[in-house]
Scaffold this motif. Structure first.
Motif, PDB file in Angstrom:
ATOM      1  N   GLY A 153       0.794  -1.231   0.000  1.00 47.94           N
ATOM      2  CA  GLY A 153       0.000   0.000   0.000  1.00 47.94           C
ATOM      3  C   GLY A 153       0.822   1.274   0.000  1.00 47.94           C
ATOM      4  O   GLY A 153       0.366   2.331   0.441  1.00 47.94           O
ATOM      5  N   TYR A 154       2.097   1.195  -0.470  1.00 49.55           N
ATOM      6  CA  TYR A 154       2.948   2.393  -0.525  1.00 49.55           C
ATOM      7  C   TYR A 154       3.235   2.784  -1.970  1.00 49.55           C
ATOM      8  O   TYR A 154       3.274   1.918  -2.854  1.00 49.55           O
ATOM      9  CB  TYR A 154       4.306   2.106   0.137  1.00 49.55           C
ATOM     10  CG  TYR A 154       4.285   1.955   1.640  1.00 49.55           C
ATOM     11  CD1 TYR A 154       4.553   3.045   2.466  1.00 49.55           C
ATOM     12  CD2 TYR A 154       4.041   0.712   2.230  1.00 49.55           C
ATOM     13  CE1 TYR A 154       4.576   2.905   3.857  1.00 49.55           C
ATOM     14  CE2 TYR A 154       4.049   0.563   3.609  1.00 49.55           C
ATOM     15  CZ  TYR A 154       4.317   1.662   4.420  1.00 49.55           C
ATOM     16  OH  TYR A 154       4.336   1.520   5.780  1.00 49.55           O
ATOM     17  N   THR A 155       3.498   4.083  -2.203  1.00 50.83           N
ATOM     18  CA  THR A 155       4.093   4.494  -3.484  1.00 50.83           C
ATOM     19  C   THR A 155       5.599   4.343  -3.307  1.00 50.83           C
ATOM     20  O   THR A 155       6.095   4.230  -2.181  1.00 50.83           O
ATOM     21  CB  THR A 155       3.788   5.976  -3.791  1.00 50.83           C
ATOM     22  OG1 THR A 155       4.402   6.787  -2.771  1.00 50.83           O
ATOM     23  CG2 THR A 155       2.290   6.259  -3.819  1.00 50.83           C
ATOM     24  N   GLU A 158       6.951   7.078  -1.030  1.00 47.35           N
ATOM     25  CA  GLU A 158       6.652   6.854   0.392  1.00 47.35           C
ATOM     26  C   GLU A 158       7.561   5.778   0.980  1.00 47.35           C
ATOM     27  O   GLU A 158       8.002   5.872   2.113  1.00 47.35           O
ATOM     28  CB  GLU A 158       5.190   6.400   0.565  1.00 47.35           C
ATOM     29  CG  GLU A 158       4.170   7.509   0.385  1.00 47.35           C
ATOM     30  CD  GLU A 158       2.734   6.970   0.282  1.00 47.35           C
ATOM     31  OE1 GLU A 158       1.812   7.778   0.459  1.00 47.35           O
ATOM     32  OE2 GLU A 158       2.547   5.760   0.013  1.00 47.35           O
ATOM     33  N   TYR A 159       7.848   4.746   0.168  1.00 48.03           N
ATOM     34  CA  TYR A 159       8.640   3.643   0.696  1.00 48.03           C
ATOM     35  C   TYR A 159      10.111   4.015   0.849  1.00 48.03           C
ATOM     36  O   TYR A 159      10.765   3.585   1.798  1.00 48.03           O
ATOM     37  CB  TYR A 159       8.486   2.387  -0.179  1.00 48.03           C
ATOM     38  CG  TYR A 159       8.566   1.137   0.681  1.00 48.03           C
ATOM     39  CD1 TYR A 159       7.491   0.761   1.478  1.00 48.03           C
ATOM     40  CD2 TYR A 159       9.723   0.357   0.742  1.00 48.03           C
ATOM     41  CE1 TYR A 159       7.550  -0.345   2.301  1.00 48.03           C
ATOM     42  CE2 TYR A 159       9.809  -0.758   1.552  1.00 48.03           C
ATOM     43  CZ  TYR A 159       8.720  -1.106   2.333  1.00 48.03           C
ATOM     44  OH  TYR A 159       8.786  -2.190   3.156  1.00 48.03           O
ATOM     45  N   VAL A 160      10.605   4.882  -0.043  1.00 46.55           N
ATOM     46  CA  VAL A 160      11.978   5.402   0.087  1.00 46.55           C
ATOM     47  C   VAL A 160      12.074   6.209   1.387  1.00 46.55           C
ATOM     48  O   VAL A 160      13.036   6.082   2.145  1.00 46.55           O
ATOM     49  CB  VAL A 160      12.372   6.267  -1.151  1.00 46.55           C
ATOM     50  CG1 VAL A 160      13.669   7.030  -0.894  1.00 46.55           C
ATOM     51  CG2 VAL A 160      12.520   5.379  -2.384  1.00 46.55           C
ATOM     52  N   ALA A 161      11.029   7.011   1.636  1.00 42.54           N
ATOM     53  CA  ALA A 161      11.005   7.813   2.869  1.00 42.54           C
ATOM     54  C   ALA A 161      10.992   6.895   4.106  1.00 42.54           C
ATOM     55  O   ALA A 161      11.650   7.170   5.122  1.00 42.54           O
ATOM     56  CB  ALA A 161       9.780   8.721   2.870  1.00 42.54           C
ATOM     57  N   ARG A 162      10.261   5.784   3.990  1.00 37.72           N
ATOM     58  CA  ARG A 162      10.170   4.841   5.108  1.00 37.72           C
ATOM     59  C   ARG A 162      11.542   4.220   5.387  1.00 37.72           C
ATOM     60  O   ARG A 162      11.959   4.106   6.536  1.00 37.72           O
ATOM     61  CB  ARG A 162       9.144   3.745   4.777  1.00 37.72           C
ATOM     62  CG  ARG A 162       8.976   2.721   5.873  1.00 37.72           C
ATOM     63  CD  ARG A 162       7.878   1.726   5.542  1.00 37.72           C
ATOM     64  NE  ARG A 162       7.779   0.713   6.607  1.00 37.72           N
ATOM     65  CZ  ARG A 162       8.486  -0.412   6.633  1.00 37.72           C
ATOM     66  NH1 ARG A 162       9.335  -0.684   5.657  1.00 37.72           N
ATOM     67  NH2 ARG A 162       8.360  -1.266   7.625  1.00 37.72           N
TER      68      ARG A 162
END
Length: 505
Positions: A153-155, A158-162
């Motif tokens: 459920g991530y773009t 968003e996942y790089v930020a995570r």
């Protein structure tokens, strides 16, 4: 952490409140009738014309046997029971209230369990080390590489930020977790939401050791917490941090004194019953309570057959890998024991009226080949005063008359209530004991009376109309597997009335 614990406790309590308010409320008239009863019973216990002392009521040596049927054979009752009466000369009536664990007792028990060993305070938050965070980074990088972050459920952004966030936490994390402070068994004050103030202890051995020994205590210190229904608990357990733990269950219960063990158990158990009992006695001796607590009942338990039924509760089911003794202890007052509670959750929550649930004291040890592996001790009572030193009780045969009619009446009603016109129930009773049982004192919210009573321990098995099986149905509780014998019926030895543990009178 403690926040989650608080939340859990709050949820638990909310549920508790819901259950207890849903219980039927007594109308004022009923409440008054019941109120008169405890007073009347105390009066009755003081008049020699109403009964006699223990040795004058005709308690037979040996066993009591009885069998009967009800509901056209759908209810079958079989009693072949050892009769146990206290060695004391007099049955007291004692006023009690909800108790707890004093620091003095906790310190003594702590010193006994951790003698020659360092125990650490385990109540703090767990600090994550670099080694614990590293797998998260590897996983996140893999997700970015194969695009599976989308399934989570991530773009990509968003996942790089995570991943960046996790790397930041990793950079700040210590190589090794800071050592927990050493504990000397001193409890710390803690406030539980909506429940009031408690003293709490939470200790464990060094995390580098494979064999963990943890002890936790929660005991109320304010009027609100003492009467919250949440209770007081002392738990101790020994377990391996690396191997899957052995969960002993009560499937295929066998009441034992060590002489009747099946061959399989005799080969596996590297400790004999007397040694096991000595370990449990040792805890009370260390706590300075050897005169206040006594051995009650013991059972052989195994680790096999979870969820499989052992028939009538007397056969051992699938051969177990490991066996253990489960020993129940109980409080003893003036040489007279209290009833042996084999159900840790048992409380009188549905007494309605104004009272919160008050759980019955329960003390259970598990001892296996490695020694004492578990102790669970909940809800000790506190003795306030002796109301009557020598209560007169009814003759034994009069009690048996009450039993023989009431066991049918009560359980016919239960069977009808659960099953309508179908289903069958078998009741087996293997022990009856003259002891003390707590009833609520109706003119006081916070006190009860321990009164002389005959307790009939046993089990029941219900085969429902659809063929499914339940065990140990009484007072609204039941189980999918057979457990230790519990009080199937309790008769007040002073007035012959039936005591319902679910209501507390």
């Amino acid at each position: 952490g403690s926040k989650a614990m608080k939340k859990l406790i709050t949820i638990f309590l909310t549920l508790f409140m819901l259950i207890s308010t849903a219980a039927c409320q007594l109308t004022p008239e009923q409440a008054i009738v019941v109120k008169k009863d405890t007073d009347r019973m105390v009066e009755q216990a003081a008049q020699p014309s109403n009964g006699a002392a223990i040795d004058e009521v005709g308690i037979p040596e040996g066993r009591y046997t009885f069998s009967a049927e009800g509901l056209n054979g759908r209810l079958r009752i079989n009693v072949d029971a050892e009769i146990e009466a206290p060695a004391a000369q007099a049955m007291p009536i004692v006023r009690v209230e909800q108790g707890g664990f004093s620091q003095e007792i906790v310190t003594k028990v702590f010193n006994y369990f951790y003698a020659g060993e360092t125990a650490y305070d385990a109540s703090g938050e767990h600090v994550e080390t670099k080694a614990e965070i590293e797998p998260l980074i590897i996983d996140a990088k893999r997700c970015l590489a194969d695009g599976s972050y989308a399934e989570r459920g991530y773009t990509e952004e968003e996942y790089v930020a995570r991943l960046k966030q996790i790397e930041k936490i990793y950079a700040a994390a210590p190589e090794t977790a800071p050592a927990s402070p050493v504990s000397d068994g001193t409890m710390r004050m803690t406030e539980l939401e909506n429940v009031g103030d408690y003293l709490q202890l939470n200790v464990d051995t060094d995390r580098a050791k494979d064999t963990a020994r943890s002890m936790s205590v929660l005991t109320p210190i304010s009027w609100t917490s003492a009467n919250s229904g949440f209770g007081a608990h002392l738990y101790y357990r020994v377990y391996s941090r690396t191997k899957k733990g052995t969960e002993y269950n009560t499937q295929g219960i066998l009441r034992t004194n060590g002489t009747n063990l099946p061959e399989a158990a005799r080969q596996k158990l590297a400790i004999d019953f007397d040694e096991a009992k000595a370990l449990c006695d040792g805890v009370f001796t260390a706590a300075g309570l050897a005169d206040n607590y006594t051995f009650g009942h013991a059972f052989l338990v195994g680790d096999a057959g979870m969820g499989k039924y052992g028939g009538n509760g007397k056969e051992l089911g699938a051969p177990a890998e490991n066996y253990a003794y489960r020993l129940y202890y109980t409080r003893i007052i003036n040489g007279v024991p209290c009833f042996v509670n084999t159900d840790n959750g048992l409380n009188d929550a549905n007494n309605g009226a104004t009272s919160l649930p008050w759980s019955y004291e329960c003390i259970v040890f598990t001892v296996d080949s490695s020694g004492l592996s578990q102790l669970s001790w909940s809800n000790p009572v506190k003795v306030v005063e002796t109301v009557t030193e020598n209560a007169v009780i009814l003759p034994f045969d009069k009690i048996m008359d009450v039993f023989e009619s009431m066991i049918k009446v009560e359980y016919e009603a239960f069977l009808k209530m659960w099953e309508g016109n179908g289903g069958e129930m078998d009741i087996t009773i293997d022990k009856l004991e003259l002891c003390l049982v707590r009833v609520r004192e109706q003119n006081s919210e916070a006190t009860g009376l321990l009164v002389p009573a005959w307790v009939f321990y046993g089990n029941n098995k219900v085969v429902h109309s659809n063929g499914s099986v339940s065990y140990d149905l009484a007072h609204g509780s039941g189980s999918t597997w057979n457990k230790e014998p519990f009080p199937v019926l309790i008769i007040n030895a002073i007035d012959g009335s039936i005591i319902d543990l679910g209501k507390g009178y």
